[in-house]
Design a protein around this motif. Structure first.
Motif, PDB file in Angstrom:
ATOM      1  N   ALA A   1       0.879  -1.296  -0.067  1.00  0.00           N
ATOM      2  CA  ALA A   1       0.122   0.150  -0.179  1.00  0.00           C
ATOM      3  C   ALA A   1       0.895   1.225  -0.001  1.00  0.00           C
ATOM      4  O   ALA A   1       0.541   2.188  -0.807  1.00  0.00           O
ATOM      5  N   SER A   2       1.838   0.953   0.754  1.00  0.00           N
ATOM      6  CA  SER A   2       2.827   2.577   0.777  1.00  0.00           C
ATOM      7  C   SER A   2       3.416   2.761  -0.306  1.00  0.00           C
ATOM      8  O   SER A   2       3.456   3.886  -0.975  1.00  0.00           O
ATOM      9  N   ALA A   3       3.944   1.634  -1.195  1.00  0.00           N
ATOM     10  CA  ALA A   3       4.457   1.674  -2.624  1.00  0.00           C
ATOM     11  C   ALA A   3       3.503   2.278  -3.578  1.00  0.00           C
ATOM     12  O   ALA A   3       3.928   2.813  -4.398  1.00  0.00           O
ATOM     13  N   MET A   4       2.154   2.025  -3.322  1.00  0.00           N
ATOM     14  CA  MET A   4       1.341   2.820  -4.267  1.00  0.00           C
ATOM     15  C   MET A   4       1.303   4.288  -4.161  1.00  0.00           C
ATOM     16  O   MET A   4       0.491   5.035  -5.100  1.00  0.00           O
ATOM     17  N   THR A   5       1.469   4.803  -3.020  1.00  0.00           N
ATOM     18  CA  THR A   5       1.532   6.351  -2.851  1.00  0.00           C
ATOM     19  C   THR A   5       2.717   7.041  -3.399  1.00  0.00           C
ATOM     20  O   THR A   5       2.359   8.197  -3.679  1.00  0.00           O
ATOM     21  N   ILE A   6       3.830   6.774  -3.203  1.00  0.00           N
ATOM     22  CA  ILE A   6       5.212   7.646  -3.503  1.00  0.00           C
ATOM     23  C   ILE A   6       5.149   7.814  -4.862  1.00  0.00           C
ATOM     24  O   ILE A   6       4.990   9.040  -5.190  1.00  0.00           O
ATOM     25  N   PRO A   7       5.111   7.000  -5.895  1.00  0.00           N
ATOM     26  CA  PRO A   7       5.140   7.404  -7.329  1.00  0.00           C
ATOM     27  C   PRO A   7       4.122   8.220  -7.642  1.00  0.00           C
ATOM     28  O   PRO A   7       4.247   9.107  -8.560  1.00  0.00           O
ATOM     29  N   SER A   8       2.872   7.625  -7.203  1.00  0.00           N
ATOM     30  CA  SER A   8       1.642   8.621  -7.679  1.00  0.00           C
ATOM     31  C   SER A   8       1.582   9.803  -6.978  1.00  0.00           C
ATOM     32  O   SER A   8       1.146  11.049  -7.741  1.00  0.00           O
ATOM     33  N   ALA A   9       2.179  10.232  -5.694  1.00  0.00           N
ATOM     34  CA  ALA A   9       2.421  11.344  -5.367  1.00  0.00           C
ATOM     35  C   ALA A   9       3.391  12.206  -5.973  1.00  0.00           C
ATOM     36  O   ALA A   9       3.024  13.487  -6.260  1.00  0.00           O
ATOM     37  N   LEU A  10       4.397  11.643  -6.513  1.00  0.00           N
ATOM     38  CA  LEU A  10       5.450  12.463  -7.193  1.00  0.00           C
ATOM     39  C   LEU A  10       4.907  12.814  -8.629  1.00  0.00           C
ATOM     40  O   LEU A  10       5.122  14.042  -9.291  1.00  0.00           O
ATOM     41  N   LYS A  11       4.112  11.839  -9.225  1.00  0.00           N
ATOM     42  CA  LYS A  11       3.406  12.097 -10.534  1.00  0.00           C
ATOM     43  C   LYS A  11       2.483  13.595 -10.448  1.00  0.00           C
ATOM     44  O   LYS A  11       2.468  14.365 -11.385  1.00  0.00           O
ATOM     45  N   LEU A  12       1.695  13.474  -9.355  1.00  0.00           N
ATOM     46  CA  LEU A  12       0.587  14.535  -9.179  1.00  0.00           C
ATOM     47  C   LEU A  12       1.461  15.944  -8.552  1.00  0.00           C
ATOM     48  O   LEU A  12       1.075  17.008  -9.206  1.00  0.00           O
ATOM     49  N   LEU A  13       2.585  15.784  -7.905  1.00  0.00           N
ATOM     50  CA  LEU A  13       3.471  16.847  -7.768  1.00  0.00           C
ATOM     51  C   LEU A  13       3.764  17.481  -9.013  1.00  0.00           C
ATOM     52  O   LEU A  13       3.857  18.702  -9.188  1.00  0.00           O
TER      53      LEU A  13
END
Length: 463
Positions: free
Chosen positions: A98-110
């Motif tokens: 679940a944590s792995a799903m948050t970091i790349p997507s957060a960077l994409k949105l940033l």
């Protein structure tokens, strides 16, 4: 919200350090089992980063982000009610996914929220700084919960900080499941240090057979300007943190707020400055340590310089790697960057343990400083091998007035900064992007079958 997610992900690891003795006493864990509370999380987290990054690039990153954060909160809430060993280990492993799903997507949105290069540099630096604060703050938060209430509140705190939302359904597209699966298995084996070269070679060969928009890691990714060098640099921060110390939170956070320096100086020299500070800190720890009187003249300055240097190198490597790749690949690039961090951490722990054990066996045992000093000399050699010479093509500082963003940096040879202005560069970028969209549409139509033709009736006009 994105920085809070980075804070929560790191906090869920560091806060449990203070809760391990309570976990062992409450659940009757052995020392090896308690180690897997961290190792299980780290293994699944690093192994599923690429899947998360590719999902965020192919599908809606907001869906992946909300789904990851919500799942993280639910799993942490459930972990707080567990009193036996096996369920907590299973939940921690799933929490890593679940944590792995948050970091790349957060960077994409940033990258999407802050398209301006200068503002994006600040945002990415602050994003990295939140992880440094959580790394130290988690120790305090975990200790407070364990001392005042119970270790269960360490999990519940993460659950309450997470945002429970139901992700909207997304339209599924074709995804390289074979490539992603092979690379995930390879990374799991790599963490265990038993991976074979044929597996990685098979993955790279498979990726060359697929169209670029379907491959897990398109082969062209490795040829982005400075990308491979920056990915190798990403091995250093976690290598140093794992083998030397946890970063001083205040110093590390202050160093992460230096993103605006990218407008004045080239990323190459900023990264080199951070790596040089790290080398000085490692040298101080190798020369002076093991005695109480050496703390202020050697150890404390090394902690300050090392935390600042590693965080500067980490933040600006993070910033530069997004400049090297187009925004359409930001999630995959972010996943590869974070995967390199995890890989560097695994290498650091293995190297330090091996060197310390071998030296202490012949130099007085674990109560002597000789083994630790030998590990610092190993760190210094590894840092020197990458730092001097540093094979990074010098890039000009960021210019915030260029519109649209990434025009000069990402356009490559088609947009030479010395030969054309921002307006002509933007036009060239739009033409290139349009050509890529047309080619992608034609490939999709070819895969779906013959294109139906529309017939029209000719009209005759009478006078």
């Amino acid at each position: 919200m994105f920085c809070l997610t980075q804070f929560i992900d790191t906090l869920s690891m560091s806060a449990l350090l203070s809760a391990i003795p309570a976990l062992e006493a409450s659940m009757g864990m052995t020392e090896i089992q308690s180690t897997w509370v961290f190792s299980g999380f780290r293994l699944t987290f690093s192994s599923f980063l690429l899947i998360s990054g590719r999902l965020s690039d192919v599908y809606n990153p907001k869906t992946v982000f909300i789904g990851g954060v919500s799942t993280l909160g639910i799993l942490s809430l459930c972990a707080g009610f567990v009193y036996t060993t096996v369920p907590i280990l299973v939940l921690r492993a799933i929490t890593g996914i679940a944590s792995a799903m948050t970091i790349p997507s957060a960077l994409k949105l940033l990258v999407k929220v802050f398209p301006d290069p200068l503002e994006q540099a600040r945002a990415v630096g602050f994003f990295a700084g939140c992880g440094a604060v959580a790394n130290m703050g988690g120790l305090v938060v975990g200790a407070m919960f364990v001392q005042r209430v119970s270790y269960h509140w360490v999990f519940w705190f993460v659950a309450f900080a997470a945002d429970f939302r139901k992700p909207k359904g997304a339209k599924w597209k074709s995804l390289d499941l074979v490539g992603v699966g092979v690379l995930t298995v390879s990374f799991i084996l790599l963490i265990f240090a038993v991976t074979s070269g044929s597996t990685d070679a098979g993955f790279l060969y498979w990726e060359t057979l697929l169209p670029a928009d379907r491959a897990a890691i398109p082969p062209r990714t490795w040829f982005y300007n400075n990308f491979s060098v920056l990915l190798a640099t990403a091995l250093l921060p976690s290598f140093w943190w794992s083998g030397v110390m946890l970063p001083l939170g205040i110093v590390a956070f202050a160093a992460s707020c230096t993103g605006s320096l990218s407008r004045i100086y080239s990323p190459k020299w900023i990264i080199l400055t951070g790596l040089s500070l790290c080398m000085v800190a490692t040298l101080l720890l190798a020369l002076g340590g093991g005695k109480p009187e050496n703390y202020w003249p050697f150890v404390f300055p090394a902690f300050v310089l090392g935390s600042a240097g590693v965080m500067v190198a980490f933040s600006h490597t993070n910033i530069a790697i997004f400049q090297a790749a187009p925004s359409s690949m930001s999630s995959t690039v972010g996943a590869m960057f974070n995967g390199a961090l995890q890989f560097g951490s695994a290498i650091g722990l293995a190297a330090i343990t091996s060197i310390e054990t071998s030296v202490e066996a012949t130099h007085g045992g674990s109560h002597e400083y000789a083994g630790r000093a030998a590990s610092f000399w190993c760190h210094l050699q590894e840092q020197s091998a990458i730092t001097y010479p540093y094979p990074y093509s010098d890039l000009p500082p960021l210019l915030s007035h260029i519109t649209p963003p990434f025009v000069v940096i990402n356009a490559g040879p088609k947009c030479d900064r010395d030969q054309m202005g921002a307006r002509s560069a933007a036009e060239a970028w739009r033409q290139r992007d349009k050509a890529e969209r047309v080619g992608k549409r034609k490939r999709e139509q070819a895969d779906s079958g013959p294109i139906p033709t529309r017939t029209t009736r000719s009209k005759t006009r009478t006078h």
